[in-house]
Motif scaffolding. Structure first.
Motif, short mmCIF file in Angstrom:
data_model
loop_
_atom_site.label_atom_id
_atom_site.label_comp_id
_atom_site.label_asym_id
_atom_site.label_seq_id
_atom_site.Cartn_x
_atom_site.Cartn_y
_atom_site.Cartn_z
N GLU A 197 -96.13 -102.42 56.00
CA GLU A 197 -95.13 -103.10 54.74
C GLU A 197 -94.10 -103.76 55.21
OE1 GLU A 197 -91.69 -100.83 52.15
OE2 GLU A 197 -93.63 -99.78 52.02
N GLN A 198 -93.47 -103.57 56.41
CA GLN A 198 -92.53 -104.52 57.07
C GLN A 198 -93.27 -105.82 57.40
OE1 GLN A 198 -89.43 -103.91 57.21
NE2 GLN A 198 -89.72 -101.88 56.05
N ILE A 199 -94.56 -105.83 57.92
CA ILE A 199 -95.03 -107.05 58.22
C ILE A 199 -95.18 -107.79 56.94
CG2 ILE A 199 -97.23 -107.84 59.30
CD1 ILE A 199 -96.98 -105.91 61.40
N ARG A 200 -95.99 -107.13 55.95
CA ARG A 200 -96.25 -107.70 54.72
C ARG A 200 -94.94 -108.66 54.23
NH1 ARG A 200 -96.04 -103.82 49.93
NH2 ARG A 200 -93.87 -104.29 50.30
N ASP A 201 -93.83 -107.95 54.25
CA ASP A 201 -92.60 -108.51 53.64
C ASP A 201 -92.20 -109.64 54.45
OD1 ASP A 201 -92.51 -106.65 51.85
OD2 ASP A 201 -90.91 -105.33 52.61
N GLN A 202 -92.26 -109.45 55.89
CA GLN A 202 -91.86 -110.61 56.62
C GLN A 202 -92.89 -111.71 56.63
OE1 GLN A 202 -89.33 -110.32 58.72
NE2 GLN A 202 -89.29 -111.99 59.89
N VAL A 203 -94.16 -111.69 56.35
CA VAL A 203 -94.75 -112.73 56.10
C VAL A 203 -94.48 -113.44 54.95
CG1 VAL A 203 -97.52 -113.18 55.34
CG2 VAL A 203 -97.04 -111.91 57.19
N PHE A 231 -99.85 -115.44 63.11
CA PHE A 231 -98.61 -115.00 62.74
C PHE A 231 -98.50 -113.53 62.68
CE2 PHE A 231 -95.27 -114.91 59.19
CZ PHE A 231 -94.11 -114.86 60.18
N ILE A 232 -99.35 -112.90 61.98
CA ILE A 232 -99.48 -111.28 61.88
C ILE A 232 -99.57 -110.73 63.06
CG2 ILE A 232 -100.93 -109.48 60.69
CD1 ILE A 232 -101.06 -111.36 58.07
N SER A 233 -100.22 -111.42 64.18
CA SER A 233 -100.55 -110.62 65.36
C SER A 233 -99.31 -110.78 65.95
CB SER A 233 -101.61 -111.43 66.07
OG SER A 233 -102.92 -111.27 65.50
N LEU A 244 -98.32 -120.23 49.24
CA LEU A 244 -98.95 -118.68 49.41
C LEU A 244 -97.85 -117.69 48.95
CD1 LEU A 244 -100.46 -116.65 50.87
CD2 LEU A 244 -99.44 -117.34 53.07
N ARG A 245 -96.39 -118.13 49.35
CA ARG A 245 -95.15 -117.14 48.94
C ARG A 245 -95.42 -116.75 47.33
NH1 ARG A 245 -91.70 -119.89 50.77
NH2 ARG A 245 -91.93 -119.34 52.67
N LYS A 297 -103.36 -106.17 53.61
CA LYS A 297 -104.88 -106.70 53.50
C LYS A 297 -104.87 -107.63 52.57
CE LYS A 297 -109.68 -105.43 53.19
NZ LYS A 297 -110.14 -106.74 53.49
N VAL A 298 -104.22 -107.55 51.50
CA VAL A 298 -104.13 -108.62 50.48
C VAL A 298 -103.68 -110.06 50.91
CG1 VAL A 298 -103.56 -108.92 48.09
CG2 VAL A 298 -104.38 -106.82 48.58
N VAL A 299 -102.56 -109.71 51.82
CA VAL A 299 -101.84 -110.62 51.97
C VAL A 299 -102.76 -111.83 52.91
CG1 VAL A 299 -99.99 -111.56 53.49
CG2 VAL A 299 -99.51 -109.80 52.07
#
Length: 148
Positions: free
Chosen positions: A30-36, A12-14, A45-46, A59-61
């Motif tokens: 930051e944008q990807i982190r928020d989207q995840v 998903f992150i890729s 997980l959320r 990275k923590v995500v």
């Protein structure tokens, strides 16, 4: 974009990173982190990610999500093993009921296919004619005869 069914968090992150190349984000991670956080399939997980607060990085995500995915696989494996064990027990019980097998008898009344703890056991409140104790019949009594 949303996490698809069966898609790992890394996949998903890729996908998000490839899509982010078309955007003009000031901080892509930051944008990807928020989207995840917003679009992942797992509410657990959320929840775990939101608990981390302001220290949450991409990275923590990823680390948190990977750990949760590993635990999920382990749980499914364990549950599968448990189901197999239960099925084996049920198979064993069915095989005991096959004709030709010796059926066990109740040690209180002597009836086949019944157990002493069954509420329907007729010997539950009966007195033994041999030893005069309550809870079994003389036919199954294990006390020795007293000789004078």
């Amino acid at each position: 974009m949303r996490q698809e069914e069966g898609e790992t968090i890394d996949q998903f992150i890729s996908r998000l990173q490839r899509q982010a190349q078309n955007c003009e984000f000031t901080d892509t991670d930051e944008q990807i982190r928020d989207q995840v956080i917003d679009k992942c399939k797992s509410s657990l997980l959320r929840h775990k990610l939101l608990e981390k607060g302001k220290s949450l990085t991409l990275k923590v995500v990823q680390d948190t999500a990977r750990a949760l995915e590993v635990v999920d696989v382990q749980l499914k494996t364990m549950e599968g093993e448990f189901k197999r064990e239960v099925n084996q027990v049920h198979e064993g019980q069915r095989s005991q009921k096959k004709p030709g097998r010796v059926k066990k008898k109740c040690y209180c009344c002597g009836k086949e296919g019944q157990f002493a703890r069954d509420r329907e056991c007729p010997a539950r409140s009966a007195n033994c004619n041999k030893c005069h104790l309550t809870g079994h019949f003389a036919v199954v009594c294990k006390t020795k005869k007293h000789t004078k």
